[in-house]
Design a protein around this motif. Structure first.
Motif, short mmCIF file in Angstrom:
data_model
loop_
_atom_site.label_atom_id
_atom_site.label_comp_id
_atom_site.label_asym_id
_atom_site.label_seq_id
_atom_site.Cartn_x
_atom_site.Cartn_y
_atom_site.Cartn_z
N UNK A 1 0.83 -1.20 0.00
CA UNK A 1 0.00 0.00 0.00
C UNK A 1 0.87 1.26 0.00
N UNK A 2 1.91 1.27 0.82
CA UNK A 2 2.81 2.43 0.88
C UNK A 2 3.51 2.61 -0.47
N UNK A 3 3.97 1.50 -1.06
CA UNK A 3 4.59 1.57 -2.38
C UNK A 3 3.64 2.15 -3.42
N UNK A 4 2.41 1.70 -3.40
CA UNK A 4 1.41 2.18 -4.35
C UNK A 4 1.17 3.67 -4.20
N UNK A 5 1.06 4.15 -2.97
CA UNK A 5 0.82 5.57 -2.73
C UNK A 5 1.98 6.41 -3.25
N UNK A 6 3.20 6.02 -2.91
CA UNK A 6 4.35 6.83 -3.32
C UNK A 6 4.59 6.74 -4.83
N UNK A 7 4.30 5.61 -5.45
CA UNK A 7 4.43 5.49 -6.89
C UNK A 7 3.42 6.41 -7.58
N UNK A 8 2.20 6.44 -7.05
CA UNK A 8 1.18 7.33 -7.62
C UNK A 8 1.60 8.79 -7.48
N UNK A 9 2.10 9.16 -6.31
CA UNK A 9 2.55 10.54 -6.09
C UNK A 9 3.70 10.88 -7.02
N UNK A 10 4.59 9.92 -7.22
CA UNK A 10 5.74 10.14 -8.11
C UNK A 10 5.30 10.33 -9.56
N UNK A 11 4.24 9.65 -9.98
CA UNK A 11 3.79 9.71 -11.37
C UNK A 11 2.81 10.84 -11.66
N UNK A 12 2.38 11.56 -10.65
CA UNK A 12 1.41 12.63 -10.86
C UNK A 12 1.93 13.70 -11.82
N UNK A 13 3.16 14.22 -11.66
CA UNK A 13 3.60 15.27 -12.59
C UNK A 13 3.58 14.83 -14.06
N UNK A 14 4.05 13.62 -14.36
CA UNK A 14 4.06 13.18 -15.76
C UNK A 14 2.64 12.97 -16.26
N UNK A 15 1.74 12.49 -15.41
CA UNK A 15 0.34 12.30 -15.82
C UNK A 15 -0.31 13.64 -16.11
#
Length: 102
Positions: A76-90
């Motif tokens: 769950x923590x991995x998923x949250x941080x991956x999503x946060x990391x990908x927000x700028x490119x999205x």
């Protein structure tokens, strides 16, 4: 709608309680006859209880529970941080599509 829902819920609750009381009266649960009570208990042991018993061999160990909980937490923590990391490119991709569609 709210009145109908509350009335239906109350009806279901009353029906369940009335059904349980009727079933217990039909089976003479409230009688003081010890022989009848003993027969009912034997039926209960024979037909009802075997399906509800959970054997200790089937229960997970404490270590298995901790490992599964830790793995779930880490995913769950991995998923949250991956999503946060990908927000700028999205956001950048969506903005470029909007600009090019004009």
């Amino acid at each position: 709608m709210g009145f109908l829902w509350k009335t239906a819920k109350l009806g279901i609750k009353v029906g369940l309680v009335a059904g349980a009381v009727k079933l217990s009266i039909d089976n003479d649960i409230w009688s003081t006859n010890n022989v009848k009570g003993s027969e009912l208990y034997q039926k209960l042991k024979k037909y009802i209880l075997p399906g509800t018993v959970v054997f200790p061999q089937q229960l997970p160990t404490v270590e298995e529970c901790q490992l599964k909980a830790g793995g779930t937490w880490n995913n769950a923590v991995d998923s949250v941080f991956t999503t946060i990391e990908n927000v700028p490119s999205s956001v950048n991709t969506v903005a470029n599509r909007l600009i090019n569609n004009k």
